[in-house]
Design a protein around this motif. Structure first.
Motif, PDB file in Angstrom:
ATOM      1  N   TYR A  58       0.662  -1.125   0.116  1.00 24.54           N
ATOM      2  CA  TYR A  58       0.043  -0.053  -0.107  1.00 24.54           C
ATOM      3  C   TYR A  58       0.845   1.301   0.101  1.00 24.54           C
ATOM      4  O   TYR A  58       1.552   1.346   0.736  1.00 24.54           O
ATOM      5  CB  TYR A  58      -0.974   0.249   1.138  1.00 24.54           C
ATOM      6  CG  TYR A  58      -1.632   1.222   1.342  1.00 24.54           C
ATOM      7  CD1 TYR A  58      -3.044   1.480   0.362  1.00 24.54           C
ATOM      8  CD2 TYR A  58      -1.688   2.483   2.241  1.00 24.54           C
ATOM      9  CE1 TYR A  58      -3.790   2.388   0.555  1.00 24.54           C
ATOM     10  CE2 TYR A  58      -2.366   3.320   2.165  1.00 24.54           C
ATOM     11  CZ  TYR A  58      -3.707   3.560   1.331  1.00 24.54           C
ATOM     12  OH  TYR A  58      -4.300   4.245   1.231  1.00 24.54           O
ATOM     13  N   LYS A  59       0.596   2.172  -1.080  1.00 23.96           N
ATOM     14  CA  LYS A  59       1.477   3.402  -1.254  1.00 23.96           C
ATOM     15  C   LYS A  59       0.432   4.578  -1.047  1.00 23.96           C
ATOM     16  O   LYS A  59       1.087   5.674  -1.224  1.00 23.96           O
ATOM     17  CB  LYS A  59       2.202   3.433  -2.251  1.00 23.96           C
ATOM     18  CG  LYS A  59       3.344   2.123  -2.427  1.00 23.96           C
ATOM     19  CD  LYS A  59       4.564   2.502  -2.922  1.00 23.96           C
ATOM     20  CE  LYS A  59       5.423   1.345  -2.913  1.00 23.96           C
ATOM     21  NZ  LYS A  59       6.052   0.545  -1.785  1.00 23.96           N
ATOM     22  N   GLY A  60      -0.757   4.343  -0.876  1.00 19.43           N
ATOM     23  CA  GLY A  60      -1.718   5.526  -1.109  1.00 19.43           C
ATOM     24  C   GLY A  60      -2.831   5.086  -1.866  1.00 19.43           C
ATOM     25  O   GLY A  60      -3.060   3.958  -2.301  1.00 19.43           O
ATOM     26  N   VAL A  61      -3.774   6.179  -2.044  1.00 15.90           N
ATOM     27  CA  VAL A  61      -4.844   5.953  -2.944  1.00 15.90           C
ATOM     28  C   VAL A  61      -4.714   6.933  -4.272  1.00 15.90           C
ATOM     29  O   VAL A  61      -4.546   8.139  -4.026  1.00 15.90           O
ATOM     30  CB  VAL A  61      -6.244   6.189  -2.290  1.00 15.90           C
ATOM     31  CG1 VAL A  61      -7.412   5.901  -3.043  1.00 15.90           C
ATOM     32  CG2 VAL A  61      -6.159   5.116  -1.206  1.00 15.90           C
ATOM     33  N   SER A  62      -5.258   6.390  -5.498  1.00 17.54           N
ATOM     34  CA  SER A  62      -5.042   7.386  -6.634  1.00 17.54           C
ATOM     35  C   SER A  62      -6.308   8.082  -6.723  1.00 17.54           C
ATOM     36  O   SER A  62      -7.163   7.826  -5.963  1.00 17.54           O
ATOM     37  CB  SER A  62      -4.963   6.400  -7.690  1.00 17.54           C
ATOM     38  OG  SER A  62      -5.997   5.642  -7.853  1.00 17.54           O
ATOM     39  N   SER A  63      -6.455   9.222  -7.626  1.00 23.79           N
ATOM     40  CA  SER A  63      -7.529   9.797  -7.622  1.00 23.79           C
ATOM     41  C   SER A  63      -8.846   9.037  -7.885  1.00 23.79           C
ATOM     42  O   SER A  63      -9.939   9.623  -7.687  1.00 23.79           O
ATOM     43  CB  SER A  63      -7.124  10.850  -8.650  1.00 23.79           C
ATOM     44  OG  SER A  63      -7.212  10.273 -10.275  1.00 23.79           O
ATOM     45  N   ASP A  64      -8.739   7.959  -8.534  1.00 20.90           N
ATOM     46  CA  ASP A  64      -9.993   7.243  -8.705  1.00 20.90           C
ATOM     47  C   ASP A  64     -10.094   6.379  -7.521  1.00 20.90           C
ATOM     48  O   ASP A  64     -11.231   5.288  -7.928  1.00 20.90           O
ATOM     49  CB  ASP A  64      -9.712   6.359 -10.085  1.00 20.90           C
ATOM     50  CG  ASP A  64      -8.651   5.401 -10.125  1.00 20.90           C
ATOM     51  OD1 ASP A  64      -8.064   5.353  -9.235  1.00 20.90           O
ATOM     52  OD2 ASP A  64      -8.463   5.009 -10.966  1.00 20.90           O
TER      53      ASP A  64
END
Length: 68
Positions: A58-64
């Protein structure tokens, strides 16, 4: 039944989403057991994030809204 068919992570954030996956809190592959106490009901997006976190991706969440 414990979450009325709703995602437990979304509920904790004050959101409502249909649970589509029974997730193991401690994955079976990492020594978790297949007991009710080690499961939670999640929607698909929350399950993808939880799985990525559990396995170190897990490195974060994209804009979608998908994990990166």
């Amino acid at each position: 039944m414990r979450s009325s068919g709703l995602c437990e992570i979304c509920q904790a954030k004050g959101k409502t989403a249909l649970a589509t996956v029974v997730d193991h809190i401690k994955p079976l592959a990492l020594g978790g057991d297949d007991a009710d106490e080690n499961t939670r009901n999640l929607c698909d997006p929350c399950h993808k994030v939880a799985t990525a976190e559990q396995f170190g991706y897990y490195k974060g969440v994209s804009s979608d809204g998908w994990p990166i």
